[in-house]
Design an enzyme around this catalytic site. Sequence first.
Site: not given
Length: 104
Positions: A8-10, A16
């Site tokens: 999960a990225c921002i 992701t």
Amino acid sequence: MKIVGITACIAGIAHTYMAAANLKKFAKKENCEIKIETQGAMGIENELTQAEIDEADVVIFAVDTTVQNEERFARKKILEVGTSKVVKDGKTTIEDAIKLAKGE
């Protein structure tokens, strides 16, 4: 060796999915079973079952944000790294996860 993970990225887009692909690639090279749940812009995809989590030897959180439903991983060995590290060097992440699982 069974590995499960969350990426999960921002923004929930590029990193992701790139991190998930890299983890799968290097786990395969180490003859490990792996399943990665992505928590991105499309929500949760490829969601891990509790049975898959329970059977895993180790969990990888390749995240730059909060893991959704993190309580599912209580009492599991967890390796937490940023998505950028996994995108740049997935091999080391998988090796570190294997060491953690073996108690090294």
